[in-house]
Design a protein around this motif. Structure first.
Motif, PDB file in Angstrom:
ATOM      1  N   TRP A   1      -1.819  -6.859   4.299  1.00  0.00           N
ATOM      2  CA  TRP A   1      -2.940  -6.188   3.628  1.00  0.00           C
ATOM      3  C   TRP A   1      -3.152  -4.789   4.205  1.00  0.00           C
ATOM      4  O   TRP A   1      -3.280  -3.804   3.473  1.00  0.00           O
ATOM      5  N   ASP A   2      -3.191  -4.692   5.530  1.00  0.00           N
ATOM      6  CA  ASP A   2      -3.466  -3.405   6.171  1.00  0.00           C
ATOM      7  C   ASP A   2      -2.411  -2.369   5.794  1.00  0.00           C
ATOM      8  O   ASP A   2      -2.732  -1.179   5.611  1.00  0.00           O
TER       9      ASP A   2
ATOM     10  N   TRP B   1      -3.013  -1.330   2.080  1.00  0.00           N
ATOM     11  CA  TRP B   1      -4.338  -0.749   1.922  1.00  0.00           C
ATOM     12  C   TRP B   1      -4.402   0.656   2.524  1.00  0.00           C
ATOM     13  O   TRP B   1      -5.214   1.493   2.105  1.00  0.00           O
TER      14      TRP B   1
ATOM     15  N   ARG C   1      -2.054  -1.467  -4.279  1.00  0.00           N
ATOM     16  CA  ARG C   1      -3.422  -1.069  -3.941  1.00  0.00           C
ATOM     17  C   ARG C   1      -4.373  -1.351  -5.114  1.00  0.00           C
ATOM     18  O   ARG C   1      -5.489  -1.846  -4.915  1.00  0.00           O
TER      19      ARG C   1
ATOM     20  N   MET D   1      -5.041  -5.061  -5.181  1.00  0.00           N
ATOM     21  CA  MET D   1      -5.804  -5.490  -4.018  1.00  0.00           C
ATOM     22  C   MET D   1      -7.262  -5.063  -4.118  1.00  0.00           C
ATOM     23  O   MET D   1      -8.157  -5.773  -3.642  1.00  0.00           O
ATOM     24  N   GLU D   2      -7.521  -3.928  -4.744  1.00  0.00           N
ATOM     25  CA  GLU D   2      -8.903  -3.495  -4.939  1.00  0.00           C
ATOM     26  C   GLU D   2      -9.697  -4.504  -5.759  1.00  0.00           C
ATOM     27  O   GLU D   2     -10.907  -4.664  -5.562  1.00  0.00           O
TER      28      GLU D   2
ATOM     29  N   GLU E   1     -10.731  -7.232  -3.245  1.00  0.00           N
ATOM     30  CA  GLU E   1     -11.133  -6.748  -1.923  1.00  0.00           C
ATOM     31  C   GLU E   1     -12.267  -7.565  -1.323  1.00  0.00           C
ATOM     32  O   GLU E   1     -12.278  -7.868  -0.123  1.00  0.00           O
ATOM     33  N   ASP E   2     -13.232  -7.953  -2.145  1.00  0.00           N
ATOM     34  CA  ASP E   2     -14.407  -8.652  -1.632  1.00  0.00           C
ATOM     35  C   ASP E   2     -14.216 -10.166  -1.547  1.00  0.00           C
ATOM     36  O   ASP E   2     -15.115 -10.880  -1.106  1.00  0.00           O
TER      37      ASP E   2
END
Length: 302
Positions: free
Chosen positions: A159-160, A163, A183, A186-187, A190-191
């Motif tokens: 992820w890192d 991101w 990205r 993943m957005e 994200e939560d």
């Protein structure tokens, strides 16, 4: 351990379900204790041979791939998404390409439905890594998460990496679209995403195994039921030819070639020594074993 093999053909021979033809529902299935694993097809990729073979000795490559009927100039690897059903959990390892990557891929949803699983049935999505054929199927036509009721899980290092806003500028021009696409998806989660690290049990009986190199945070997963286990390897073992015959070769499809080669050698040694079955995302037949063969290994479906 009980293993059965299912093969489906495209077109009318596949049968009519709910008023429509359902092509190629799945490839292989195995029981591991009370757990059922099914390889569900997302179609195939269409790649130039150089995607894997660039920089490798041409004559040696030909000697490996030609007897297998594999071209050294054009590749069509299968895409096998692993479905795990155990207890009340319906788990996907990766989500395929979706409609925006290649026209030959993106078949996961219709093939899941052919296997009796709807998107809303999926309780957990666990990512091996964030390349397009593994994560671009995350969103529906409204750019909302397709598996709306699922919990999403990804390794923290993976992820890192995707991101990080610097990745798009450092990954290389040929892979920039990978970074942008990862990205974006993943957005959308994200939560809701849950992170894990090497060795953690991400679900009961499912442990993360770091298999880095193909991407910086690539993960495999050991699924265990009692004394039986199977390894979901993602792209840590990315093909059935040179990856097995010469696991130590540094291949073009890996982002960190040297690290990926070392990972592949260690993984192959372990799988062969323990005779642990594996599920491979790009391996024909999907479920099989690594068997020692001369200085390397060979892929044997089961």
């Amino acid at each position: 351990m009980r293993i059965t093999r299912r093969r489906f053909v495209a077109g009318a021979a596949a049968g009519v379900v709910a008023g429509g033809v359902v092509p190629l529902r799945g490839m292989a299935e195995m029981m591991l204790g009370e757990a059922r694993l099914t390889a569900i097809s997302d179609g195939t990729l269409m790649l130039p041979g150089a995607f894997i073979f660039e920089g490798l000795p041409e004559e040696e490559v030909a000697a490996i791939v030609t007897p297998m009927g594999v071209s050294s100039t054009a590749l069509e690897p299968p895409c096998n998404v692993t479905l795990l059903q155990v207890g009340d959990r319906v788990v996907l390892f990766d989500v395929g390409s979706g409609p925006d990557f290649m026209p030959s891929a993106g078949e996961l949803v219709q093939n899941l439905e052919g296997a009796g699983v709807a998107p809303e049935d999926v309780t957990d999505v666990i990512f091996t890594h964030a390349h397009p054929d593994h994560i671009w199927g995350l969103l529906d036509e409204f750019d909302e998460p397709l598996f709306a009721d699922a919990r999403y899980m990804m390794g923290r290092a993976e992820w890192d990496y995707w991101w990080n806003p610097e990745t798009v500028d450092t990954i290389g021009a040929e892979r920039q679209a990978f970074a942008v696409g990862a990205r974006r998806r993943m957005e959308a989660i994200e939560d809701a995403v849950v992170f894990f690290d090497d060795g953690e049990e991400v679900l009961p009986g499912v442990a993360a195994v770091a298999c880095v190199g193909h991407t910086p945070g690539h993960m495999g997963f050991e699924i265990r039921q009692g004394s039986e286990s199977v390894m979901v390897v993602g792209d840590a073992i990315g093909n059935h030819h040179v990856a097995f015959a010469r696991p130590g070769w540094e291949v073009n499809s890996d982002q960190d070639k040297a690290t990926a080669a070392a990972t592949r050698v260690a993984l192959m040694d372990r799988l062969a020594a323990e005779q642990m079955p594996l599920v491979g995302f790009h391996l024909p037949g999907a479920i099989g074993r690594a068997e020692k063969a001369g200085d390397g290994y060979r892929w044997v479906t089961i």
